[in-house]
Design an enzyme around this catalytic site. Structure first.
Site, PDB file in Angstrom:
ATOM      1  N   HIS A 283     -12.263   5.820   3.022  1.00 52.50           N
ATOM      2  CA  HIS A 283     -11.134   6.500   2.795  1.00 52.50           C
ATOM      3  C   HIS A 283     -11.141   7.599   1.763  1.00 52.50           C
ATOM      4  O   HIS A 283     -11.736   7.234   0.660  1.00 52.50           O
ATOM      5  CB  HIS A 283      -9.875   5.866   2.838  1.00 52.50           C
ATOM      6  CG  HIS A 283      -9.846   4.988   1.735  1.00 52.50           C
ATOM      7  ND1 HIS A 283     -10.487   3.629   2.047  1.00 52.50           N
ATOM      8  CD2 HIS A 283      -9.198   4.968   0.760  1.00 52.50           C
ATOM      9  CE1 HIS A 283     -10.119   3.019   0.502  1.00 52.50           C
ATOM     10  NE2 HIS A 283      -9.280   3.965   0.040  1.00 52.50           N
TER      11      HIS A 283
ATOM     12  N   HIS B 143      -8.801   9.702  -0.739  1.00 54.82           N
ATOM     13  CA  HIS B 143      -7.288   9.949  -1.249  1.00 54.82           C
ATOM     14  C   HIS B 143      -7.131  11.604  -1.325  1.00 54.82           C
ATOM     15  O   HIS B 143      -7.941  12.082  -2.093  1.00 54.82           O
ATOM     16  CB  HIS B 143      -7.257   9.419  -2.345  1.00 54.82           C
ATOM     17  CG  HIS B 143      -7.301   8.063  -2.653  1.00 54.82           C
ATOM     18  ND1 HIS B 143      -6.066   7.167  -2.701  1.00 54.82           N
ATOM     19  CD2 HIS B 143      -8.441   7.094  -2.580  1.00 54.82           C
ATOM     20  CE1 HIS B 143      -6.497   5.726  -2.712  1.00 54.82           C
ATOM     21  NE2 HIS B 143      -7.867   5.722  -2.592  1.00 54.82           N
TER      22      HIS B 143
HETATM   23  P1  AMP Z   1      -8.673   2.099  -2.890  1.00 52.21           P
HETATM   24  O1  AMP Z   1      -8.143   1.367  -3.983  1.00 52.21           O
HETATM   25  O2  AMP Z   1      -9.417   3.275  -3.053  1.00 52.21           O
HETATM   26  O3  AMP Z   1      -9.390   1.087  -1.790  1.00 52.21           O
HETATM   27  O4  AMP Z   1      -7.297   2.737  -2.138  1.00 52.21           O
HETATM   28  C1  AMP Z   1      -6.468   1.840  -1.034  1.00 52.21           C
HETATM   29  C2  AMP Z   1      -5.251   2.449  -0.945  1.00 52.21           C
HETATM   30  O5  AMP Z   1      -4.905   2.025   0.229  1.00 52.21           O
HETATM   31  C3  AMP Z   1      -4.204   2.146  -1.905  1.00 52.21           C
HETATM   32  O6  AMP Z   1      -3.682   3.249  -2.497  1.00 52.21           O
HETATM   33  C4  AMP Z   1      -3.332   1.373  -1.091  1.00 52.21           C
HETATM   34  O7  AMP Z   1      -1.996   1.669  -1.569  1.00 52.21           O
HETATM   35  C5  AMP Z   1      -3.576   2.084   0.359  1.00 52.21           C
HETATM   36  N1  AMP Z   1      -3.083   0.923   1.393  1.00 52.21           N
HETATM   37  C6  AMP Z   1      -3.390  -0.309   1.624  1.00 52.21           C
HETATM   38  N2  AMP Z   1      -2.759  -0.888   2.792  1.00 52.21           N
HETATM   39  C7  AMP Z   1      -1.987   0.215   3.224  1.00 52.21           C
HETATM   40  C8  AMP Z   1      -1.456   0.396   4.571  1.00 52.21           C
HETATM   41  N3  AMP Z   1      -1.088  -0.718   5.368  1.00 52.21           N
HETATM   42  N4  AMP Z   1      -1.073   1.432   4.568  1.00 52.21           N
HETATM   43  C9  AMP Z   1      -1.226   2.653   3.816  1.00 52.21           C
HETATM   44  N5  AMP Z   1      -1.924   2.537   2.744  1.00 52.21           N
HETATM   45  C10 AMP Z   1      -2.492   1.539   2.353  1.00 52.21           C
END
Ligand code: AMP
Ligand code: ZN
Length: 137
Positions: A99, A101
């Site tokens: 993903h 950001h």
């Molecule tokens: P990373 O640390 O780069 O893997 O980012 C993961 C991101 O996913 C974090 O910013 C979380 O807040 C976000 N996240 C985790 N679960 C969900 C969810 N169910 N819906 C939306 N965002 C999520």
């Protein structure tokens, strides 16, 4: 992939706040936003991270990320945007489904802080490091 939160979101098994969707890509608002409008762009198919995602999918994800960055500037009146992707837990990846950001920035003291330590010894080694990298190109 079974047990992957983002796969479940992509196939509608878990709820999300969707801001974009096409055949290959979905974009949702981050549940724990660093700033207003913090969005995650991801392929619907599971790839562990940026490094293991096929180029054509990567391109599709990045095109949507760029569009969302432009929209953040225009619609949310952001003054800047950080586009970032973490690969592997040591780099801060907590959800192991690729993903990107898209983080709108409003001022330097808002919710996102990126800092780099001064590592003087790495500066001295620049030519050696460059050699190691170029060997792999
Ligand atoms: P990373 O640390 O780069 O893997 O980012 C993961 C991101 O996913 C974090 O910013 C979380 O807040 C976000 N996240 C985790 N679960 C969900 C969810 N169910 N819906 C939306 N965002 C999520
Ligand atoms: Zn997944």
């Amino acid at each position: 992939m079974k047990d992957c939160v983002f796969c479940k979101i992509a196939n509608g098994m878990l709820p999300s706040t969707k801001v974009y969707e096409d055949d290959d890509v979905i974009a949702i608002l981050d549940i724990n936003p660093a700033t207003r409008g913090h969005t995650l762009v991801m392929p619907k198919t599971h790839y562990d991270n940026f490094l293991s995602t096929p180029r054509e999918i990567l391109t599709k994800v990045m095109i949507v990320a760029q569009r969302l960055g432009q929209i953040a500037m225009k619609q949310l009146h952001a003054r800047g945007v950080n586009i970032l992707t973490n690969c592997y837990p040591v780099a801060g990846q907590s959800v192991l489904h690729f993903h990107v950001h898209v983080i709108p920035r409003y001022d330097t003291t808002d919710g996102l802080q990126i800092s780099m330590k001064d590592m003087s010894e790495e500066k001295i080694n620049l030519p050696t490091i460059a050699k190691e990298i170029t060997k792999g190109m």
